[in-house]
Design a protein around this motif. Structure first.
Motif, PDB file in Angstrom:
ATOM      1  N   GLU A   1       0.834  -1.198   0.000  1.00 19.63           N
ATOM      2  CA  GLU A   1       0.000   0.000   0.000  1.00 19.63           C
ATOM      3  C   GLU A   1       0.866   1.244   0.000  1.00 19.63           C
ATOM      4  OE1 GLU A   1      -2.816   0.536   3.116  1.00 19.63           O
ATOM      5  OE2 GLU A   1      -4.231  -0.859   2.221  1.00 19.63           O
ATOM      6  N   VAL A   2       0.591   2.170  -0.913  1.00 18.04           N
ATOM      7  CA  VAL A   2       1.280   3.456  -0.939  1.00 18.04           C
ATOM      8  C   VAL A   2       0.257   4.562  -1.179  1.00 18.04           C
ATOM      9  CG1 VAL A   2       3.489   2.533  -1.783  1.00 18.04           C
ATOM     10  CG2 VAL A   2       1.823   3.348  -3.417  1.00 18.04           C
ATOM     11  N   TRP A   3       0.542   5.755  -0.687  1.00 17.59           N
ATOM     12  CA  TRP A   3      -0.268   6.937  -0.994  1.00 17.59           C
ATOM     13  C   TRP A   3       0.346   7.594  -2.211  1.00 17.59           C
ATOM     14  CZ3 TRP A   3      -4.743   8.549   1.151  1.00 17.59           C
ATOM     15  CH2 TRP A   3      -5.120   7.968   2.349  1.00 17.59           C
ATOM     16  N   ARG A   4      -0.462   7.921  -3.193  1.00 18.48           N
ATOM     17  CA  ARG A   4       0.054   8.540  -4.414  1.00 18.48           C
ATOM     18  C   ARG A   4      -0.809   9.737  -4.768  1.00 18.48           C
ATOM     19  NH1 ARG A   4       3.600   7.073  -8.143  1.00 18.48           N
ATOM     20  NH2 ARG A   4       3.769   4.971  -7.427  1.00 18.48           N
ATOM     21  N   ARG A   5      -0.139  10.809  -5.187  1.00 15.49           N
ATOM     22  CA  ARG A   5      -0.850  12.012  -5.617  1.00 15.49           C
ATOM     23  C   ARG A   5      -0.878  12.049  -7.135  1.00 15.49           C
ATOM     24  NH1 ARG A   5       2.197  17.197  -5.532  1.00 15.49           N
ATOM     25  NH2 ARG A   5       2.046  17.013  -7.747  1.00 15.49           N
ATOM     26  N   CYS A   6      -2.021  11.850  -7.705  1.00 14.05           N
ATOM     27  CA  CYS A   6      -2.181  11.854  -9.156  1.00 14.05           C
ATOM     28  C   CYS A   6      -3.564  12.398  -9.490  1.00 14.05           C
ATOM     29  CB  CYS A   6      -2.026  10.451  -9.723  1.00 14.05           C
ATOM     30  SG  CYS A   6      -0.414   9.740  -9.458  1.00 14.05           S
ATOM     31  N   ALA A   7      -3.720  13.688  -9.344  1.00 11.63           N
ATOM     32  CA  ALA A   7      -5.026  14.313  -9.537  1.00 11.63           C
ATOM     33  C   ALA A   7      -5.599  14.010 -10.917  1.00 11.63           C
ATOM     34  CB  ALA A   7      -4.902  15.825  -9.332  1.00 11.63           C
ATOM     35  N   GLY A   8      -4.793  14.100 -11.943  1.00 16.04           N
ATOM     36  CA  GLY A   8      -5.270  13.867 -13.306  1.00 16.04           C
ATOM     37  C   GLY A   8      -5.725  12.436 -13.519  1.00 16.04           C
ATOM     38  N   LEU A   9      -4.945  11.492 -13.029  1.00 18.91           N
ATOM     39  CA  LEU A   9      -5.275  10.075 -13.203  1.00 18.91           C
ATOM     40  C   LEU A   9      -6.586   9.735 -12.509  1.00 18.91           C
ATOM     41  CD1 LEU A   9      -4.236   7.272 -14.236  1.00 18.91           C
ATOM     42  CD2 LEU A   9      -3.368   6.947 -11.920  1.00 18.91           C
ATOM     43  N   TYR A  10      -6.714  10.124 -11.252  1.00 18.09           N
ATOM     44  CA  TYR A  10      -7.915   9.776 -10.508  1.00 18.09           C
ATOM     45  C   TYR A  10      -9.123  10.585 -10.980  1.00 18.09           C
ATOM     46  CZ  TYR A  10      -4.492   7.208  -7.946  1.00 18.09           C
ATOM     47  OH  TYR A  10      -3.474   6.351  -7.638  1.00 18.09           O
ATOM     48  N   GLY A  11      -8.884  11.761 -11.541  1.00 13.67           N
ATOM     49  CA  GLY A  11      -9.961  12.522 -12.162  1.00 13.67           C
ATOM     50  C   GLY A  11     -10.522  11.794 -13.383  1.00 13.67           C
ATOM     51  N   LEU A  12      -9.625  11.231 -14.201  1.00 14.77           N
ATOM     52  CA  LEU A  12     -10.070  10.457 -15.365  1.00 14.77           C
ATOM     53  C   LEU A  12     -10.823   9.205 -14.934  1.00 14.77           C
ATOM     54  CD1 LEU A  12      -6.921  10.715 -17.674  1.00 14.77           C
ATOM     55  CD2 LEU A  12      -9.170  11.742 -18.081  1.00 14.77           C
ATOM     56  N   LEU A  13     -10.356   8.570 -13.858  1.00 18.18           N
ATOM     57  CA  LEU A  13     -11.036   7.376 -13.360  1.00 18.18           C
ATOM     58  C   LEU A  13     -12.417   7.726 -12.816  1.00 18.18           C
ATOM     59  CD1 LEU A  13     -10.907   4.338 -12.773  1.00 18.18           C
ATOM     60  CD2 LEU A  13      -9.907   4.898 -10.550  1.00 18.18           C
ATOM     61  N   ARG A  14     -12.513   8.811 -12.042  1.00 13.88           N
ATOM     62  CA  ARG A  14     -13.810   9.226 -11.489  1.00 13.88           C
ATOM     63  C   ARG A  14     -14.814   9.554 -12.596  1.00 13.88           C
ATOM     64  NH1 ARG A  14     -10.679  11.858  -7.694  1.00 13.88           N
ATOM     65  NH2 ARG A  14     -10.846  13.827  -8.779  1.00 13.88           N
ATOM     66  N   SER A  15     -14.314  10.114 -13.702  1.00 18.51           N
ATOM     67  CA  SER A  15     -15.211  10.463 -14.809  1.00 18.51           C
ATOM     68  C   SER A  15     -15.495   9.264 -15.720  1.00 18.51           C
ATOM     69  CB  SER A  15     -14.607  11.601 -15.640  1.00 18.51           C
ATOM     70  OG  SER A  15     -13.481  11.130 -16.365  1.00 18.51           O
ATOM     71  N   LYS A  16     -14.913   8.121 -15.392  1.00 20.68           N
ATOM     72  CA  LYS A  16     -15.095   6.863 -16.134  1.00 20.68           C
ATOM     73  C   LYS A  16     -14.517   6.929 -17.546  1.00 20.68           C
ATOM     74  CE  LYS A  16     -18.797   5.460 -13.350  1.00 20.68           C
ATOM     75  NZ  LYS A  16     -19.596   4.980 -12.616  1.00 20.68           N
ATOM     76  N   ALA A  17     -13.537   7.813 -17.756  1.00 23.15           N
ATOM     77  CA  ALA A  17     -12.865   7.900 -19.054  1.00 23.15           C
ATOM     78  C   ALA A  17     -11.835   6.785 -19.198  1.00 23.15           C
ATOM     79  CB  ALA A  17     -12.198   9.261 -19.211  1.00 23.15           C
ATOM     80  N   ILE A  18     -11.348   6.256 -18.062  1.00 17.62           N
ATOM     81  CA  ILE A  18     -10.376   5.163 -18.077  1.00 17.62           C
ATOM     82  C   ILE A  18     -10.845   4.081 -17.111  1.00 17.62           C
ATOM     83  CG2 ILE A  18      -8.416   6.615 -18.750  1.00 17.62           C
ATOM     84  CD1 ILE A  18      -7.529   6.593 -15.795  1.00 17.62           C
ATOM     85  N   THR A  19     -10.227   2.910 -17.216  1.00 17.69           N
ATOM     86  CA  THR A  19     -10.611   1.761 -16.397  1.00 17.69           C
ATOM     87  C   THR A  19      -9.627   1.551 -15.247  1.00 17.69           C
ATOM     88  OG1 THR A  19      -9.293   0.196 -17.675  1.00 17.69           O
ATOM     89  CG2 THR A  19     -11.546   0.637 -18.471  1.00 17.69           C
ATOM     90  N   ASP A  20     -10.026   0.683 -14.323  1.00  8.94           N
ATOM     91  CA  ASP A  20      -9.126   0.323 -13.224  1.00  8.94           C
ATOM     92  C   ASP A  20      -7.848  -0.327 -13.746  1.00  8.94           C
ATOM     93  OD1 ASP A  20     -10.743   1.250 -11.135  1.00  8.94           O
ATOM     94  OD2 ASP A  20     -11.843  -0.642 -11.017  1.00  8.94           O
ATOM     95  N   GLY A  21      -7.955  -1.103 -14.817  1.00 11.85           N
ATOM     96  CA  GLY A  21      -6.782  -1.741 -15.405  1.00 11.85           C
ATOM     97  C   GLY A  21      -5.788  -0.718 -15.942  1.00 11.85           C
ATOM     98  N   GLN A  22      -6.292   0.351 -16.514  1.00 13.55           N
ATOM     99  CA  GLN A  22      -5.408   1.406 -17.009  1.00 13.55           C
ATOM    100  C   GLN A  22      -4.754   2.147 -15.850  1.00 13.55           C
ATOM    101  OE1 GLN A  22      -8.442   3.214 -19.389  1.00 13.55           O
ATOM    102  NE2 GLN A  22      -7.753   2.195 -21.264  1.00 13.55           N
ATOM    103  N   VAL A  23      -5.487   2.330 -14.760  1.00 14.10           N
ATOM    104  CA  VAL A  23      -4.911   2.954 -13.567  1.00 14.10           C
ATOM    105  C   VAL A  23      -3.795   2.065 -13.012  1.00 14.10           C
ATOM    106  CG1 VAL A  23      -5.367   3.641 -11.170  1.00 14.10           C
ATOM    107  CG2 VAL A  23      -6.969   4.273 -12.980  1.00 14.10           C
ATOM    108  N   SER A  24      -4.035   0.757 -12.963  1.00 18.35           N
ATOM    109  CA  SER A  24      -3.019  -0.176 -12.471  1.00 18.35           C
ATOM    110  C   SER A  24      -1.763  -0.138 -13.330  1.00 18.35           C
ATOM    111  CB  SER A  24      -3.574  -1.604 -12.437  1.00 18.35           C
ATOM    112  OG  SER A  24      -4.612  -1.699 -11.504  1.00 18.35           O
ATOM    113  N   ALA A  25      -1.951  -0.084 -14.640  1.00 21.20           N
ATOM    114  CA  ALA A  25      -0.791  -0.015 -15.543  1.00 21.20           C
ATOM    115  C   ALA A  25       0.002   1.269 -15.304  1.00 21.20           C
ATOM    116  CB  ALA A  25      -1.242  -0.102 -17.002  1.00 21.20           C
ATOM    117  N   ALA A  26      -0.696   2.387 -15.120  1.00 20.22           N
ATOM    118  CA  ALA A  26      -0.019   3.661 -14.866  1.00 20.22           C
ATOM    119  C   ALA A  26       0.726   3.623 -13.535  1.00 20.22           C
ATOM    120  CB  ALA A  26      -1.035   4.805 -14.868  1.00 20.22           C
ATOM    121  N   GLN A  27       0.128   3.025 -12.523  1.00 15.51           N
ATOM    122  CA  GLN A  27       0.787   2.918 -11.225  1.00 15.51           C
ATOM    123  C   GLN A  27       2.018   2.025 -11.305  1.00 15.51           C
ATOM    124  OE1 GLN A  27      -2.555   1.547  -8.985  1.00 15.51           O
ATOM    125  NE2 GLN A  27      -3.251   3.613  -8.495  1.00 15.51           N
TER     126      GLN A  27
END
Length: 172
Positions: free
Chosen positions: A41-67
């Motif tokens: 577990e880590v805390w990460r600051r990625c406003a743009g990434l999580y904004g795209l996820l919240r808007s459903k423009a990207i998937t959890d799999g894409q977030v995992s790949a970016a992380q």
């Protein structure tokens, strides 16, 4: 405008303030460095990434790949340490650290060959600098919609490249 250091931590006792969490640009993420290692577990600051996820423009799999890309980048380019090595008795010696860094560098090089220098620049702004979409668009002198679209496409590609990554790159 100077680049800000990413707000990440693998220390189990680290917790941002309630006000910082309420700002909604931090997230607790599970980072798995190798297929066989347990997630950390880590805390990460990625406003743009999580904004795209919240808007459903990207998937959890894409977030995992970016992380995953961000961890490899932090270890191979920025000289970060493997969060798994920081845990208690599992601390390895310098050779283990170097093997881990070599693996991270090989995966980062594999991805960079496929997404190019511009794709990597976008990922650095998004994942390492933790910029919001507005801040990225301003820095790149582009329209916010173009930046958002480019990131969505890039993250889709990134996810596909990780799925197709050859097995030997997953060692280390």
């Amino acid at each position: 405008m100077a680049s800000q250091r990413p707000e990440t931590s693998s220390r189990s006792d680290f917790r941002p303030s309630a006000a910082r969490i309420a700002h909604r640009d931090l997230a607790v993420v599970q980072v798995q460095l190798t297929k066989k290692s347990p997630p950390v577990e880590v805390w990460r600051r990625c406003a743009g990434l999580y904004g795209l996820l919240r808007s459903k423009a990207i998937t959890d799999g894409q977030v995992s790949a970016a992380q995953f890309w961000a961890v490899d980048y932090e270890i191979s380019v920025l000289g970060g340490t493997d969060p798994e090595m920081e845990r208690g008795a599992k601390r390895g010696d310098i050779h283990d650290a170097m093997i881990g860094r070599i693996g991270s560098a090989a995966r980062r090089d594999y991805i960079r060959e496929r997404i190019g220098a511009r794709g990597e620049q976008l990922l650095v702004l998004l994942m390492i600098d933790g910029l919001s979409l507005n801040d990225m668009a301003i820095r790149l002198r582009q329209d916010k919609r173009n930046t958002s679209g480019a990131l969505c496409f890039l993250l889709e590609q990134l996810s596909e490249h990780y799925k197709g990554m050859p097995g030997p790159l997953w060692k280390g």
